[in-house]
Design an enzyme around this catalytic site. Structure first.
Site, mmCIF file in Angstrom:
data_model
loop_
_atom_site.group_PDB
_atom_site.id
_atom_site.type_symbol
_atom_site.label_atom_id
_atom_site.label_comp_id
_atom_site.label_asym_id
_atom_site.label_seq_id
_atom_site.Cartn_x
_atom_site.Cartn_y
_atom_site.Cartn_z
ATOM 1 N N HIS A 101 0.811 -1.221 0.000
ATOM 2 C CA HIS A 101 0.000 0.000 0.000
ATOM 3 C C HIS A 101 0.847 1.275 0.000
ATOM 4 O O HIS A 101 0.308 2.369 -0.167
ATOM 5 C CB HIS A 101 -0.944 0.003 1.202
ATOM 6 C CG HIS A 101 -2.005 -1.053 1.132
ATOM 7 N ND1 HIS A 101 -2.877 -1.156 0.083
ATOM 8 C CD2 HIS A 101 -2.319 -2.062 1.981
ATOM 9 C CE1 HIS A 101 -3.701 -2.174 0.279
ATOM 10 N NE2 HIS A 101 -3.376 -2.747 1.419
ATOM 11 N N ARG A 143 7.272 -5.439 3.245
ATOM 12 C CA ARG A 143 5.985 -6.063 2.953
ATOM 13 C C ARG A 143 5.802 -6.060 1.446
ATOM 14 O O ARG A 143 5.752 -5.008 0.812
ATOM 15 C CB ARG A 143 4.812 -5.335 3.609
ATOM 16 C CG ARG A 143 3.478 -6.006 3.209
ATOM 17 C CD ARG A 143 2.304 -5.590 4.041
ATOM 18 N NE ARG A 143 1.837 -4.247 3.722
ATOM 19 C CZ ARG A 143 0.676 -3.744 4.167
ATOM 20 N NH1 ARG A 143 -0.108 -4.478 4.947
ATOM 21 N NH2 ARG A 143 0.327 -2.516 3.862
ATOM 22 N N GLU A 159 -5.419 -11.570 8.410
ATOM 23 C CA GLU A 159 -6.303 -10.418 8.267
ATOM 24 C C GLU A 159 -7.629 -10.753 7.586
ATOM 25 O O GLU A 159 -8.353 -9.850 7.151
ATOM 26 C CB GLU A 159 -5.582 -9.302 7.498
ATOM 27 C CG GLU A 159 -4.913 -9.748 6.213
ATOM 28 C CD GLU A 159 -4.030 -8.676 5.594
ATOM 29 O OE1 GLU A 159 -4.129 -7.499 5.980
ATOM 30 O OE2 GLU A 159 -3.226 -9.021 4.710
ATOM 31 N N ASP A 173 -7.943 -4.703 7.627
ATOM 32 C CA ASP A 173 -8.614 -5.719 6.830
ATOM 33 C C ASP A 173 -9.322 -6.735 7.718
ATOM 34 O O ASP A 173 -10.380 -7.260 7.351
ATOM 35 C CB ASP A 173 -7.622 -6.425 5.904
ATOM 36 C CG ASP A 173 -7.310 -5.596 4.662
ATOM 37 O OD1 ASP A 173 -8.250 -5.066 4.054
ATOM 38 O OD2 ASP A 173 -6.130 -5.472 4.308
#
Length: 252
Positions: free
Chosen positions: A46, A71, A147, A173
């Site tokens: 993200h 990530r 998540e 999430d």
């Protein structure tokens, strides 16, 4: 082989303090790395960060003893292996839902015969040392994100995966998965119940548990709960809060 500070803290039953990076800026990464965090995570899912920026940020972080984590956007062998070759000491993989996916992810992070990672640690050997190929398996942390509802249903099986380095809770999430609205560091009872459940199961299986926090208060609360790694803020929030503090002081 250069020490993995986060792994060392896990082994001492101490909590690692992590910072999240979403800006593609090596200078920001270097500046924050010198502030005393145990680890820093470059967010390629993200965050606004591609491979070249992530590589430069890894190089900036390596001016300190801070453990570099990335990530990745998805369970994709190409980018996972590429970030390991670039020197990431931990890889967080989002949206893992099954034990099969977990085994696949761990195998991507391991050289044969324990896995299927392709050999080519071009920068990793510069960062970690010439003995990287022999010691990578005991140093690299494969971390899966929990998540989704399916991940909760399969949690015990996920946690039995050999070679799994840690699990990382993504509360936003997870909130959606439990039909709740995500609110930074202020989660509804079903989400908090799930967080406690994940932590309890992780402890039962001897797998370190990590959680994403937006600020120091919630991070400290999670540390006292027993999480092995807590993210305590991100570069964007640090910039935003510093600028806001200054302008408020001058607009009075």
């Amino acid at each position: 082989m250069r020490k993995n500070q986060v792994l060392s803290l896990f082994q001492q039953n101490k909590t690692a303090l992590n910072c999240w990076l979403i800006h593609p800026c090596p200078m920001t990464a270097e500046l924050i790395a010198h502030q005393g965090f145990d680890s820093m995570t470059i967010d390629m899912q993200h965050g606004m960060i591609g491979f070249e920026s992530a590589l430069a940020m890894l190089q900036a972080i390596s001016t300190t003893s801070v453990t570099p984590i990335v990530r990745v956007p998805w369970l994709d062998p190409g980018i996972i292996m590429k970030m390991l070759d670039a020197g990431a000491y931990g890889v967080i993989c989002p949206m893992i839902e099954t034990a099969e996916q977990t085994r696949e992810f761990v195998a991507i992070c391991r050289y044969p015969s324990k896995g299927n990672r392709s050999f080519g640690p071009s920068r990793a050997m510069i960062y970690a040392g010439n003995d990287y190929p022999e010691k990578a398996e005991e140093t690299i942390l494969p971390i899966v994100m929990i998540e989704t509802r399916q991940a909760l249903d399969n949690l015990d099986e996920i946690l039995t995966t050999e070679g799994l380095g840690a699990v990382y809770i993504g509360p936003f999430d997870l909130s959606y998965a439990l039909s709740c609205q995500p609110q930074p560091d202020n989660y509804e009872p079903p989400v908090m119940k799930a967080i406690d459940h994940i932590l309890s199961c992780s402890k039962k299986h001897g797998v370190p548990a990590a959680i994403h926090c937006m600020g120091p208060e919630f991070a400290d609360r999670m540390r006292k709960k027993g999480f092995s790694l807590v993210t305590a803020g991100c570069d964007a929030d640090f910039v935003r809060s510093g600028a806001s503090h200054t302008i408020k002081a001058l607009r009075q």
